[in-house]
Design an enzyme around this catalytic site. Structure first.
Site, PDB file in Angstrom:
ATOM      1  CB  SER A   1      49.625  38.625  38.289  1.00 49.27           C
ATOM      2  OG  SER A   1      50.805  38.402  39.032  1.00 49.27           O
ATOM      3  CG  ASN A   2      52.801  43.541  40.473  1.00 55.60           C
ATOM      4  OD1 ASN A   2      52.302  44.354  39.700  1.00 55.60           O
ATOM      5  ND2 ASN A   2      52.960  43.794  41.765  1.00 55.60           N
TER       6      ASN A   2
ATOM      7  NE  ARG B   1      53.864  39.032  48.467  1.00 55.38           N
ATOM      8  CZ  ARG B   1      53.363  39.200  47.261  1.00 55.38           C
ATOM      9  NH1 ARG B   1      54.121  39.042  46.182  1.00 55.38           N
ATOM     10  NH2 ARG B   1      52.094  39.513  47.087  1.00 55.38           N
TER      11      ARG B   1
ATOM     12  CG  ASP C   1      47.206  39.470  43.588  1.00 53.97           C
ATOM     13  OD1 ASP C   1      48.091  39.898  42.827  1.00 53.97           O
ATOM     14  OD2 ASP C   1      47.455  38.958  44.696  1.00 53.97           O
ATOM     15  CB  ALA C   2      48.908  35.641  40.479  1.00 51.90           C
TER      16      ALA C   2
END
Length: 220
Positions: A116-117, A40, A9-10
């Site tokens: 990642s998103n 966030r 994940d980033a």
């Protein structure tokens, strides 16, 4: 234990999502941490809601919308800082151990990727800023499937592109919900619990819990 592929994940795992606010902490004032946490939380909430609704907008748009909400929610923060904060998000700091760990895993013969998103443009900028572009084999963005994590189609991008079984992939994320989704999909999962959060989603446990990425090198 060494794996054929390591997928990361980033945001929160490789890159510090709170670095943008911290860079301008002096101008924001005492509520900077609160602003960053709301930013966030809303960014993620919007990703889940849009996936459930079937109404995709890329992660950069959600990042902008989430900051606008956070700035309204924290009136002590000057809304004129919006442009600076968004610009800083394109050059987030990576965590200190990231370059050395990724280089060591790469040297061991493993394939490395981000899943990642983030939008392709956001991820390209972050990867280049952290000088990880020469180490990674692939950067997978949810933009390809127009759905956000934890939709199974996101995790499926890796196994389809790399022609691997899910069990051959070690997936690392600092987000416990992401770890739950990846565990359900069949990845071998590692929860990078950087801030000592309590466990949740106990029916989808991680294979391993580490305080940072450094622990991945124990089996290399």
């Amino acid at each position: 234990m060494h794996h054929a592929a390591y997928v990361f994940d980033a945001y929160g795992t490789l890159f510090d999502v709170h670095a943008a606010v911290r860079r301008h902490a002096g101008e924001i004032g005492p509520d900077g941490q609160l602003l960053s946490e709301i930013w966030r939380a809303k960014q993620l909430e919007y990703s889940w809601v849009r996936t459930l609704m079937g109404s995709y907008a890329d992660f950069w748009q959600l990042t902008e919308q989430a900051l606008d909400f956070a700035l309204r929610k924290v009136p002590s923060a000057d809304p004129a800082l919006r442009t600076k904060l968004l610009e800083a998000y394109w050059r987030l700091d990576c965590y200190p151990e990231v370059p050395a760990v990724l280089k060591a895993l790469k040297a061991s013969g493993a394939k490395l990727a981000i899943l990642s998103n983030g939008s392709p443009e956001m991820l390209a900028a972050a990867v280049k800023s952290a000088a990880l572009d020469q180490i990674l084999d692939d950067v997978f963005s949810v933009d390809q499937v127009k759905r956000f994590k934890t939709d199974p189609s996101v995790y499926d991008m890796v196994v389809t592109n790399w022609r691997l079984y899910p069990g051959a992939v070690s997936f690392q994320s600092s987000n416990r919900w992401d770890v739950a989704g990846a565990t359900k999909f069949g990845f071998r999962t590692v929860w990078i619990n950087r801030t000592n959060q309590p466990d949740e989603y106990r029916d989808f446990p991680p294979g391993l819990i580490l305080p940072s990425l450094e622990g991945l090198l124990a089996g290399v």
